[in-house]
Design a protein around this motif. Structure first.
Motif, PDB file in Angstrom:
ATOM      1  N   THR A   1       0.868  -1.182   0.000  1.00 53.70           N
ATOM      2  CA  THR A   1       0.000   0.000   0.000  1.00 53.70           C
ATOM      3  C   THR A   1       0.907   1.235   0.000  1.00 53.70           C
ATOM      4  O   THR A   1       2.111   1.135   0.275  1.00 53.70           O
ATOM      5  N   GLY A   2       0.317   2.382  -0.237  1.00 52.92           N
ATOM      6  CA  GLY A   2       1.095   3.624  -0.209  1.00 52.92           C
ATOM      7  C   GLY A   2       1.758   3.835   1.143  1.00 52.92           C
ATOM      8  O   GLY A   2       2.920   4.228   1.228  1.00 52.92           O
ATOM      9  N   ASN A   3       1.000   3.586   2.212  1.00 50.65           N
ATOM     10  CA  ASN A   3       1.566   3.762   3.551  1.00 50.65           C
ATOM     11  C   ASN A   3       2.714   2.793   3.794  1.00 50.65           C
ATOM     12  O   ASN A   3       3.752   3.159   4.358  1.00 50.65           O
ATOM     13  N   GLU A   4       2.528   1.541   3.365  1.00 55.48           N
ATOM     14  CA  GLU A   4       3.592   0.547   3.550  1.00 55.48           C
ATOM     15  C   GLU A   4       4.829   0.933   2.748  1.00 55.48           C
ATOM     16  O   GLU A   4       5.962   0.777   3.220  1.00 55.48           O
ATOM     17  N   ALA A   5       4.594   1.461   1.549  1.00 55.18           N
ATOM     18  CA  ALA A   5       5.722   1.846   0.691  1.00 55.18           C
ATOM     19  C   ALA A   5       6.508   2.994   1.333  1.00 55.18           C
ATOM     20  O   ALA A   5       7.745   3.015   1.307  1.00 55.18           O
TER      21      ALA A   5
ATOM     22  N   ASN B   1       0.960   7.492  -7.256  1.00 54.51           N
ATOM     23  CA  ASN B   1       0.698   6.128  -6.799  1.00 54.51           C
ATOM     24  C   ASN B   1       1.750   5.734  -5.756  1.00 54.51           C
ATOM     25  O   ASN B   1       2.617   6.539  -5.410  1.00 54.51           O
ATOM     26  N   ALA B   2       1.661   4.512  -5.286  1.00 54.29           N
ATOM     27  CA  ALA B   2       2.552   4.058  -4.213  1.00 54.29           C
ATOM     28  C   ALA B   2       4.018   4.047  -4.660  1.00 54.29           C
ATOM     29  O   ALA B   2       4.919   4.370  -3.873  1.00 54.29           O
ATOM     30  N   GLN B   3       4.239   3.687  -5.929  1.00 54.99           N
ATOM     31  CA  GLN B   3       5.614   3.676  -6.433  1.00 54.99           C
ATOM     32  C   GLN B   3       6.232   5.077  -6.358  1.00 54.99           C
ATOM     33  O   GLN B   3       7.363   5.249  -5.903  1.00 54.99           O
TER      34      GLN B   3
ATOM     35  N   ALA C   1       5.264   7.485  -4.450  1.00 49.72           N
ATOM     36  CA  ALA C   1       5.394   7.865  -3.036  1.00 49.72           C
ATOM     37  C   ALA C   1       6.711   7.347  -2.474  1.00 49.72           C
ATOM     38  O   ALA C   1       7.453   8.062  -1.790  1.00 49.72           O
ATOM     39  N   TYR C   2       6.993   6.098  -2.782  1.00 52.33           N
ATOM     40  CA  TYR C   2       8.236   5.457  -2.326  1.00 52.33           C
ATOM     41  C   TYR C   2       9.459   6.166  -2.910  1.00 52.33           C
ATOM     42  O   TYR C   2      10.385   6.554  -2.194  1.00 52.33           O
ATOM     43  N   ASP C   3       9.434   6.374  -4.207  1.00 51.60           N
ATOM     44  CA  ASP C   3      10.581   7.009  -4.874  1.00 51.60           C
ATOM     45  C   ASP C   3      10.759   8.454  -4.402  1.00 51.60           C
ATOM     46  O   ASP C   3      11.889   8.925  -4.224  1.00 51.60           O
ATOM     47  N   ASN C   4       9.628   9.146  -4.210  1.00 56.65           N
ATOM     48  CA  ASN C   4       9.702  10.545  -3.781  1.00 56.65           C
ATOM     49  C   ASN C   4      10.288  10.682  -2.375  1.00 56.65           C
ATOM     50  O   ASN C   4      11.032  11.625  -2.091  1.00 56.65           O
ATOM     51  N   MET C   5       9.935   9.751  -1.494  1.00 58.47           N
ATOM     52  CA  MET C   5      10.482   9.813  -0.123  1.00 58.47           C
ATOM     53  C   MET C   5      12.005   9.705  -0.158  1.00 58.47           C
ATOM     54  O   MET C   5      12.713  10.426   0.552  1.00 58.47           O
ATOM     55  N   ILE C   6      12.502   8.796  -0.973  1.00 58.05           N
ATOM     56  CA  ILE C   6      13.954   8.588  -1.028  1.00 58.05           C
ATOM     57  C   ILE C   6      14.641   9.820  -1.627  1.00 58.05           C
ATOM     58  O   ILE C   6      15.658  10.293  -1.101  1.00 58.05           O
ATOM     59  N   GLN C   7      14.046  10.350  -2.685  1.00 62.94           N
ATOM     60  CA  GLN C   7      14.637  11.555  -3.297  1.00 62.94           C
ATOM     61  C   GLN C   7      14.530  12.767  -2.373  1.00 62.94           C
ATOM     62  O   GLN C   7      15.401  13.646  -2.371  1.00 62.94           O
ATOM     63  N   ALA C   8      13.449  12.801  -1.573  1.00 64.71           N
ATOM     64  CA  ALA C   8      13.194  13.974  -0.719  1.00 64.71           C
ATOM     65  C   ALA C   8      14.330  14.215   0.275  1.00 64.71           C
ATOM     66  O   ALA C   8      14.655  15.366   0.596  1.00 64.71           O
TER      67      ALA C   8
ATOM     68  N   GLU D   1       8.163  -1.521  -7.169  1.00 60.29           N
ATOM     69  CA  GLU D   1       9.544  -1.997  -7.186  1.00 60.29           C
ATOM     70  C   GLU D   1      10.301  -1.353  -6.040  1.00 60.29           C
ATOM     71  O   GLU D   1      10.352  -0.130  -5.933  1.00 60.29           O
ATOM     72  N   ILE D   2      10.853  -2.199  -5.180  1.00 58.50           N
ATOM     73  CA  ILE D   2      11.613  -1.732  -4.022  1.00 58.50           C
ATOM     74  C   ILE D   2      13.102  -1.839  -4.355  1.00 58.50           C
ATOM     75  O   ILE D   2      13.559  -2.856  -4.872  1.00 58.50           O
ATOM     76  N   ILE D   3      13.811  -0.783  -4.055  1.00 55.56           N
ATOM     77  CA  ILE D   3      15.254  -0.756  -4.308  1.00 55.56           C
ATOM     78  C   ILE D   3      15.972  -1.519  -3.185  1.00 55.56           C
ATOM     79  O   ILE D   3      15.476  -1.556  -2.056  1.00 55.56           O
ATOM     80  N   ASP D   4      17.112  -2.084  -3.481  1.00 54.98           N
ATOM     81  CA  ASP D   4      17.891  -2.774  -2.447  1.00 54.98           C
ATOM     82  C   ASP D   4      18.284  -1.806  -1.326  1.00 54.98           C
ATOM     83  O   ASP D   4      18.615  -0.652  -1.584  1.00 54.98           O
ATOM     84  N   ASP D   5      18.292  -2.323  -0.090  1.00 58.33           N
ATOM     85  CA  ASP D   5      18.630  -1.484   1.069  1.00 58.33           C
ATOM     86  C   ASP D   5      19.947  -0.735   0.872  1.00 58.33           C
ATOM     87  O   ASP D   5      20.046   0.457   1.138  1.00 58.33           O
ATOM     88  N   LYS D   6      20.958  -1.459   0.415  1.00 58.39           N
ATOM     89  CA  LYS D   6      22.281  -0.819   0.336  1.00 58.39           C
ATOM     90  C   LYS D   6      22.313   0.266  -0.744  1.00 58.39           C
ATOM     91  O   LYS D   6      23.014   1.268  -0.608  1.00 58.39           O
ATOM     92  N   ASP D   7      21.504   0.095  -1.777  1.00 61.85           N
ATOM     93  CA  ASP D   7      21.455   1.126  -2.826  1.00 61.85           C
ATOM     94  C   ASP D   7      20.774   2.396  -2.323  1.00 61.85           C
ATOM     95  O   ASP D   7      21.175   3.504  -2.663  1.00 61.85           O
ATOM     96  N   VAL D   8      19.735   2.213  -1.520  1.00 65.72           N
ATOM     97  CA  VAL D   8      19.081   3.387  -0.924  1.00 65.72           C
ATOM     98  C   VAL D   8      20.064   4.082   0.014  1.00 65.72           C
ATOM     99  O   VAL D   8      20.203   5.310   0.003  1.00 65.72           O
ATOM    100  N   LYS D   9      20.755   3.276   0.800  1.00 60.94           N
ATOM    101  CA  LYS D   9      21.733   3.826   1.756  1.00 60.94           C
ATOM    102  C   LYS D   9      22.795   4.643   1.018  1.00 60.94           C
ATOM    103  O   LYS D   9      23.141   5.756   1.426  1.00 60.94           O
ATOM    104  N   ASN D  10      23.277   4.102  -0.060  1.00 56.94           N
ATOM    105  CA  ASN D  10      24.286   4.826  -0.846  1.00 56.94           C
ATOM    106  C   ASN D  10      23.710   6.080  -1.484  1.00 56.94           C
ATOM    107  O   ASN D  10      24.369   7.113  -1.559  1.00 56.94           O
ATOM    108  N   PHE D  11      22.471   5.955  -1.948  1.00 56.41           N
ATOM    109  CA  PHE D  11      21.860   7.098  -2.630  1.00 56.41           C
ATOM    110  C   PHE D  11      21.653   8.269  -1.669  1.00 56.41           C
ATOM    111  O   PHE D  11      21.970   9.414  -1.996  1.00 56.41           O
TER     112      PHE D  11
END
Lengths: 310, 393
Positions: B10-14, B141-143, B145-152, B180-190
């Protein structure tokens, strides 16, 4: 406990040059608290006299990290700082020992900031909250607050032809904080440096939330001569209108008992805000207030008594 | 291309998942429907030791933002989430967070404001704080939302501005989607390590934050804040470019959909962008040249870019999921019209549709009626400048 010679030799962490009124009690409180706390201290200040007079950009009177964000949230703000500290210590990113202190006036503590304070205490943050209590909204021009005592003349509960100042008694915030079952609660006063500094020292040695309610005479709002601020503080204590006591580990301890309890009228007489209560036609009100003060003091002695019997 | 995992969320879960991967130092939050799940799921991560975060379960949203401000000023990477009344209660502190230039990231699940009390989606909460000096990013959409949080996180810390990432209440927050969920380490690096400038916990270099600014300084500080908002547009684009290069999904200030040769277009934000795109596809099959401009970044408002994108459109409808209560038009329409006016294009062919307040369903037929209205404008018929879509008058 440091003696006064040692305290005054320390580097000033709350400096002169601020814009407080002559004879301001709030800056005495801030200076004495920081003398004990030392340089490894972060302070959050509520909007109010102390914040306004000490941080007029580009100047600051704070030689330690200081944050002001708003009026009602000094406790929440310092709890955020302390939360980051915990996070960084856990992550191994930080290793200093830091004191976290919030200062709020009585308006920012008894009234608009009470929820924020209660929440921060309930969450158990390792913080010391100091209320510099001058018994009204002094920064905005002496409006009544929940800390204003009955009968006091303020600009929103003025003495007029029909009404005689504030009609309600002040709330007992110290007891409200004690009801939080927190590790340390105390009342102190500007005008007794030894009492205040030793309570701050004790509070900072205890883990968890601490609260000190410091009565702070205000020459502007109480209308007395600026050179007697510290005497006014001591007089409040000697008249038992502001007892000095602590609540630690579930026990009350009165830290100063006047040898000769002074009448409330003696406490009223130097202050313009109570002038009307000394007129003969208002004697009944004065008697009622004296009875309330006596009653509170007797109750406090009883609360302390069981501990003394052990 | 980095590895991704395809999951149903769901969007919240993402959003909670993004927060776990970002691993902020402090999260201070208070429950409110429909955003509660985000911090509830996150509190579970804290309880299981999956994050280093200190979670501060405050007693109000006002204290949530106050604690975020304290923690951010102290030097940390800070996140929170809220909705509607919670955002309204925070409003005072939102201005303070941005004025202090604190890079806090907040998930806001769009929900109508009381009264009447309502827990469903519209954009009145986020629009209420549109002038609070926060960057505002909307998600379709949820995707997103997920991508925007990481970029934010990157945007906030580079611009030194706080960022609100929104989803639409229930429509995105509670709707299960394939993402699509990105790998933890890739988010960490990003997201990288937060860079420290001046911060409260640096007791060796004490600073005063939140000083009293009188008429001799306040205006300059506000001007700097405004400039930071203007400059953040480039930061948003550069972060999006890097994100796209690493993870394949492209983002801009807005999405243009079949707009290049369109006669008529709808401009809107949030989940209804998807519905509008579906309707545009249907109309294209019938020979109607329909397009969509889905706004992602509402603050800073991409005025020149929008004017450019809409310059050849014969008739434009701006759909607002909130109303400014007797302003000329809804808030998005006002911005779009002003952008066209500044660019010497005619803003006279712009219609405003106020829709979906309090979660009122927006159907395919509703969007079709908007395009129909635009068709009439192209034919030279006069139309009401504002239409309240789907309301019982």
């Amino acid at each position: 406990m440091a003696n006064i010679k040692e305290l005054v030799k320390q580097k000033e962490l709350f400096t002169g040059g601020h814009r407080a009124c002559t004879g301001c009690g709030a800056v005495i409180v801030a200076r004495q608290v920081l003398m004990v706390a030392g340089p490894n201290t972060v302070v959050a200040g509520a909007t109010g006299c102390l914040e306004v007079v000490s941080t007029i950009f580009p100047y600051t009177a704070w030689n330690i990290p200081f944050i002001h964000s708003a009026f009602e949230n000094a406790a929440a703000t310092i709890s955020g700082v302390e939360a980051l500290y915990k996070s960084w210590v856990r992550q191994g990113k930080y290793n200093k020992k830091i004191n976290f202190i919030a200062f709020g006036g009585d308006g920012g503590t008894y009234d608009i900031g009470l929820q924020s304070l209660s929440g921060a205490v309930e969450r158990g943050h390792n913080i010391l909250y100091v209320c510099y209590n001058n018994e009204a909204y002094m920064n905005t021009g002496v409006q009544r607050s929940g800390a204003t005592p009955k009968g006091a003349d303020t600009t929103t509960a003025p003495v007029g032809k029909v009404r005689k100042g504030k009609e309600q008694s002040r709330k007992n915030l110290t007891e409200i904080m004690i009801a939080h079952d927190m590790p340390y609660v105390a009342q102190s006063v500007a005008g007794n440096w030894r009492d205040l500094t030793s309570k701050v020292e004790k509070a900072l040695s205890i883990e968890g939330p601490k609260f000190i309610n410091v009565l702070q005479p205000c020459m502007l709002g109480w209308s007395y001569k600026p050179e007697i601020t510290c005497q006014m503080g001591r007089l409040a204590v000697d008249a038992c209108v502001w007892p000095l006591y602590e609540f630690v580990n579930g026990r009350y301890k009165i830290t100063y008992k006047p040898k000769q309890k002074k009448p409330v009228s003696e406490w009223f007489s130097p202050q313009g805000r109570f002038r009307h209560l000394l007129k003969p036609e208002n004697k009944q009100m004065l008697d009622e207030i004296q009875a309330q003060v006596d009653n509170f003091w007797e109750n406090l002695l009883k609360k302390e008594a069981p501990a003394q019997n052990q | 291309m980095a590895k991704t995992n395809i999951v149903a969320r769901t969007g919240n879960e993402a959003m909670a998942e993004a927060m776990r991967q970002i691993n902020p130092d402090v999260v201070a939050a208070y429950p409110i429907t429909p955003a509660t799940e985000i911090v509830q799921i996150f509190a579970g991560y804290v309880a299981d030791g999956l994050v280093d975060t200190e979670f501060v379960p405050v007693e109000s949203e006002h204290s949530a933002m106050s604690a975020c401000i304290g923690a951010s000023a102290a030097g940390g990477r800070i996140m929170t989430g809220t909705s509607s009344q919670g955002l309204a209660l925070m409003a005072e502190m939102l201005y303070i967070a941005s004025g202090l230039r604190l890079p806090i990231v907040m998930a806001d699940v769009n929900r109508a404001l009381s009264s009447p009390i309502n827990i469903h989606c519209d954009h009145s909460d986020t629009m209420m704080v549109k002038d609070a000096g926060w960057i505002q990013i909307f998600s379709e959409n949820a995707q997103e939302a997920y991508d925007n949080m990481i970029q934010a996180v990157r945007i906030a810390e580079e611009a030194l501005l706080p960022v609100i990432v929104t989803t639409d209440g229930f429509i995105i927050s509670h709707c299960m989607e394939r993402i699509e969920i990105i790998d933890d380490k890739d988010v960490k690096n990003f997201v990288g390590e937060k860079k420290l400038g001046n911060y409260l916990l640096n007791v060796d270099k004490p600073i005063t934050i939140g000083a009293m600014d009188l008429p001799d300084y306040y205006f300059e500080h506000k001007r700097q804040h405004i400039e930071a908002m203007i400059e953040s547009k480039d930061i948003i684009l550069s972060v999006a470019k890097e994100f796209s290069g690493l993870f394949g999904r492209s983002y801009g200030l807005f999405e243009v959909y079949r707009l290049e040769d369109a006669d008529c277009a709808i401009v809107l934000m949030g989940s209804t962008v998807g519905t509008a795109k579906a309707v545009a596809d249907n109309l294209r099959e019938k020979g109607i040249k329909a397009g969509v401009l889905g706004l992602r970044v509402f603050r800073p408002f991409p005025k020149e870019e929008i004017a450019q994108a809409l310059k050849n459109i014969k008739a434009i409808a701006v759909m607002d999921r909130s109303d400014s209560m007797n302003a000329q038009e809804g808030p998005v329409c006002l911005e779009v019209k002003a952008s066209l006016f500044d660019d010497s294009a005619s803003p006279n062919n712009v219609l405003n549709y106020i829709y979906g307040l309090g979660g009122r369903e927006v159907r395919i037929e509703d969007i079709e009626s908007v395009y129909k209205g635009l068709g009439e404008v192209i034919k030279g018929k006069s139309k009401n400048k504002i239409t309240y879509l789907g309301v019982r008058e």
